[in-house]
Scaffold this motif. Structure first.
Motif, PDB file in Angstrom:
ATOM      1  N   ASP A 134      50.992  49.126  36.206  1.00  0.00           N
ATOM      2  CA  ASP A 134      50.520  49.254  37.588  1.00  0.00           C
ATOM      3  C   ASP A 134      49.165  49.949  37.681  1.00  0.00           C
ATOM      4  OD1 ASP A 134      52.785  48.013  38.477  1.00  0.00           O
ATOM      5  OD2 ASP A 134      53.863  49.884  38.891  1.00  0.00           O
ATOM      6  N   ARG A 162      42.248  38.541  42.876  1.00  0.00           N
ATOM      7  CA  ARG A 162      40.791  38.554  42.951  1.00  0.00           C
ATOM      8  C   ARG A 162      40.254  38.510  41.522  1.00  0.00           C
ATOM      9  NH1 ARG A 162      36.502  41.209  46.884  1.00  0.00           N
ATOM     10  NH2 ARG A 162      34.827  40.011  45.966  1.00  0.00           N
ATOM     11  N   GLU A 166      44.415  39.080  28.049  1.00  0.00           N
ATOM     12  CA  GLU A 166      45.552  39.691  28.764  1.00  0.00           C
ATOM     13  C   GLU A 166      46.469  40.421  27.776  1.00  0.00           C
ATOM     14  OE1 GLU A 166      47.525  37.400  31.810  1.00  0.00           O
ATOM     15  OE2 GLU A 166      49.378  38.510  31.479  1.00  0.00           O
ATOM     16  N   THR A 176      41.639  46.748  39.525  1.00  0.00           N
ATOM     17  CA  THR A 176      42.059  46.662  40.927  1.00  0.00           C
ATOM     18  C   THR A 176      41.947  48.054  41.538  1.00  0.00           C
ATOM     19  OG1 THR A 176      44.327  47.080  40.230  1.00  0.00           O
ATOM     20  CG2 THR A 176      43.712  44.783  40.556  1.00  0.00           C
ATOM     21  N   ARG A 216      44.148  46.097  34.517  1.00  0.00           N
ATOM     22  CA  ARG A 216      43.540  45.272  35.560  1.00  0.00           C
ATOM     23  C   ARG A 216      42.462  46.097  36.246  1.00  0.00           C
ATOM     24  NH1 ARG A 216      48.982  43.957  37.402  1.00  0.00           N
ATOM     25  NH2 ARG A 216      49.516  41.856  36.719  1.00  0.00           N
ATOM     26  N   SER A 274      43.619  51.415  40.144  1.00  0.00           N
ATOM     27  CA  SER A 274      43.825  51.426  38.691  1.00  0.00           C
ATOM     28  C   SER A 274      42.894  52.451  38.037  1.00  0.00           C
ATOM     29  CB  SER A 274      43.513  50.051  38.089  1.00  0.00           C
ATOM     30  OG  SER A 274      44.438  49.107  38.545  1.00  0.00           O
ATOM     31  N   THR A 286      38.631  40.525  36.304  1.00  0.00           N
ATOM     32  CA  THR A 286      39.488  41.641  36.726  1.00  0.00           C
ATOM     33  C   THR A 286      40.893  41.600  36.137  1.00  0.00           C
ATOM     34  OG1 THR A 286      40.322  40.438  38.632  1.00  0.00           O
ATOM     35  CG2 THR A 286      38.305  41.743  38.961  1.00  0.00           C
ATOM     36  N   ASN A 287      41.350  40.442  35.639  1.00  0.00           N
ATOM     37  CA  ASN A 287      42.764  40.262  35.243  1.00  0.00           C
ATOM     38  C   ASN A 287      43.688  40.289  36.456  1.00  0.00           C
ATOM     39  OD1 ASN A 287      42.957  39.773  32.528  1.00  0.00           O
ATOM     40  ND2 ASN A 287      43.485  41.864  31.928  1.00  0.00           N
ATOM     41  N   ASP A 288      43.117  40.253  37.645  1.00  0.00           N
ATOM     42  CA  ASP A 288      43.918  40.322  38.868  1.00  0.00           C
ATOM     43  C   ASP A 288      43.923  38.936  39.498  1.00  0.00           C
ATOM     44  OD1 ASP A 288      45.051  40.794  41.327  1.00  0.00           O
ATOM     45  OD2 ASP A 288      43.313  41.866  42.137  1.00  0.00           O
TER      46      ASP A 288
END
Ligand SMILES: [Zn+2]
Length: 625
Positions: free
Chosen positions: A502, A31, A488, A508, A506, A511, A26-28
């Protein structure tokens, strides 16, 4: 059948699309991993596992089984000449990824035979002699033999162009044609042009020669752009930041992509820049633009992001590493006016700079304006390329709040760079680790299509392995990135350059639903296999824009490529090859596995009365019933 004992209900907010059974990166940091996600109205509405997404499945939800494959956020090439690339895509024969010169010449011969009179065969970058097993350029004799009558133009990086005899005639080069400033028309003993043009060190001679070939009409430009964007989707790209470029005039050459955006036909998000085209008139152009358009104009699909990558021509240092570094004249006066104008009008910019010598001079101008409180004045700004930027300059960039956009130009030009500057210099070119250690925003990309290839996996391989397409390791150990870091830079990095971190980069909730499911697991495949990864499913804003293998047929078909003689109709874009270095039996095994996987999926769909591949997808994965 129920999944984990769960059945879909009648949700208030049903998902448009659910992807399950995936290895989601996820790049988050909150999570990092998931197996399923849901999409509604173009945004991600849930990330988790089947239990999290099943309640969102309604009767019209399309459910995609990722068959356990790796899914990652959609890639974002932060320096791609995507608008110009699109306008020309169907005109160009691509040697990108072709493993041998022998094969490249065979393609050229075939294409010459199918090119109608008056048209040219154009091979315009995206390849390097270093990628061929033969490790050399074609000779002019080989070009003349492959195409006795059809004009052939072959661009090799920013270094040189090769023209066959027919192209010399069509371009009007004779013994009386003078060498332009910064360019050389190589001549034989008889004084006649041989067909070799050299950037010495400027590439204008090469590009102005290419510009003599016929262009497409508007209908074909639109089709060409759509096919190019789909070619980028093929590799999992969902966004790009256009760096403008020579022969890309505003507004004329932006009309096609703007019309496609208006019609909702873009399959890649594009943030674009404006680049003054004529030396001596840069300030006029910039003054006109700051009073008529504004950064931020547009929407999430197509948006103006500022000026550059050139602001004034005199400040541009061309990166022909086979030639000495260019000595720029005194450019600061005009350059300062340009930057001041942009800052005062709320315009950010990107700036092409290859060498630290140029970057130091640019920084002195920025620092002078900063002392007046005028820089960066709340504007986003960045250097592009920066192969030889010094630690001291990086400190100064950080102090001024700048970012850096890096490209794998040394994948293609690494041998030339090493020959001129030595292996120790190449080991730090560009100094990725030093940039990251300073907390600088760093974004990755390619500089395609006329220098590097647009294939992002070749660039990711370079970031991770430090190797050129020749196989030579260039980067020092400490200057290589982990696969997570490299990804990334290729996702969030670009989002940061457009102020969209924002909502982009990612996976999320909230997004943009921009993601790709990969043909092989980027995080676990052997390093030499990274350049051979492709996307099997690409989603942009919740729309499926590319599907292959088990997802064949999920993306709507485009109209056929026109003109019909286009090299793309015969050869496609980037050359697809099996991974090198695999033993024959291993390779055969892979092919058999892939065939079995898609056969399994086909049988699975057929058994459930779903449409066959190619006939569109079932609206609802029966796994949930
Ligand atoms: Zn550049």
């Amino acid at each position: 059948m129920p999944v984990a004992g769960l059945r879909p209900g009648t949700p208030d907010q049903p998902a448009d699309l659910v992807i399950r059974n995936a290895k989601v990166h996820t790049n988050d940091p909150g999570r990092p991993r998931a197996t399923a996600l849901a999409v509604r109205d173009g945004l991600i509405s849930a990330v988790g596992d089947d239990a999290d997404v099943v309640p969102l499945v309604g009767p019209d939800t399309r459910v995609v089984d990722a068959l356990g494959r790796r899914a990652v956020p959609g890639l974002n090439d932060s320096h791609l000449h995507v608008i110009r690339g699109g306008l020309n895509y169907v005109l160009e024969l691509r040697w990108d990824g072709v493993p041998t010169l022998r094969q490249a010449l065979a393609m050229l011969r075939t294409q010459a035979e199918r090119t109608p009179p008056g048209q040219w065969v154009r091979v315009v970058g995206g390849w390097s002699a270093d990628q061929f097993a033969e490790r050399r350029l074609p000779t002019l004799d080989e070009l003349n033999a492959a195409a006795p009558d059809t004009p052939v133009f072959v661009l090799h990086l920013y270094q040189s162009a090769l023209l066959n005899r027919a192209a010399l005639r069509a371009a009007g080069f004779t013994r009386d044609t003078p060498d332009p400033v910064g360019g050389q028309i190589v001549r034989g003993h008889d004084g006649e042009p041989t067909g070799l043009l050299i950037a010495a060190p400027g590439a204008l001679l090469l590009y102005s020669t290419l510009a003599k070939a016929p262009a497409l009409d508007e209908a074909d430009r639109a089709g060409s752009t759509r096919h190019f964007l789909r070619e980028l989707n093929r590799f999992g790209l969902t966004s790009a930041i256009d760096a403008a470029g020579g022969f890309q005039s505003f507004p004329e050459n932006y009309g096609t992509v703007m019309e496609l955006a208006r019609q909702g036909q873009l399959t890649l998000r594009i943030a674009y820049h404006l680049f003054p085209q004529t030396a001596g008139q840069e300030l006029d152009d910039l003054t006109r633009w700051v009073s008529t358009v504004r950064p931020g104009d547009g929407d999430a699909w197509l948006r103006l992001n500022g000026a550059g990558e050139n602001l004034t021509w005199a400040a541009a240092d061309f990166e022909n590493f086979t030639e000495p570094r260019p000595h720029l004249g005194g450019y600061e006066t005009e350059f300062e006016k340009a930057v001041r104008l942009l800052m005062e009008n709320g315009w950010g910019f990107r700036l092409h700079a290859t060498y630290d010598e140029t970057i130091r001079r640019d920084l002195a101008v920025f620092e002078k304006l900063a002392a007046e409180g005028l820089f960066p004045h709340g504007n986003r700004w960045l250097f592009d390329h920066a192969e030889t930027v010094s630690p001291d300059s990086l400190d100064r960039i950080a102090a001024l709040g700048g970012a850096v956009s890096v490209q794998n130009r040394l994948s293609f030009q690494g041998e030339a760079f090493v020959n001129r500057y030595g292996a120790p210099a190449a080991a730090e070119a560009p100094p990725l680790r030093a940039m990251l250690n300073r907390g600088l925003t760093v974004a990755a990309g390619t500089d395609a299509t006329r220098v590097s290839s647009y294939n992002p996996w070749v660039a990711l391989h370079w970031l991770v392995s430090g190797r050129a397409v020749s196989g030579r390791r260039l980067a020092a150990e400490h200057n290589r990135l982990s696969r997570e870091q490299a990804l990334e830079l290729y996702t969030l990095g670009g989002a940061r350059l457009t102020g969209e971190e924002d909502v982009k980069g990612r996976l999320t909730v909230g997004s943009y639903a921009d993601l790709t499911i990969l043909s092989a697991d980027y995080f676990t495949v052997p390093e030499p296999d990274i350049p051979h990864i492709e996307s099997v499913l690409t989603v942009v804003g919740g729309r499926i824009v590319h599907g292959t293998q088990e997802h064949q047929g999920l993306a709507p078909d485009l109209p056929a490529v026109t003109p019909s003689w286009s090299p793309v109709t015969r050869f496609g874009g980037y050359h697809a090859t099996p991974a090198p270095g695999l033993a024959g039996s291993h390779q055969a095994e892979r092919v058999a596995e892939a065939a079995a996987a898609s056969e399994e999926q086909r049988a699975w769909r057929e058994a459930r009365g779903l449409a066959l591949p190619g006939q569109g997808a079932a609206p609802l994965d029966p796994c949930f019933f």
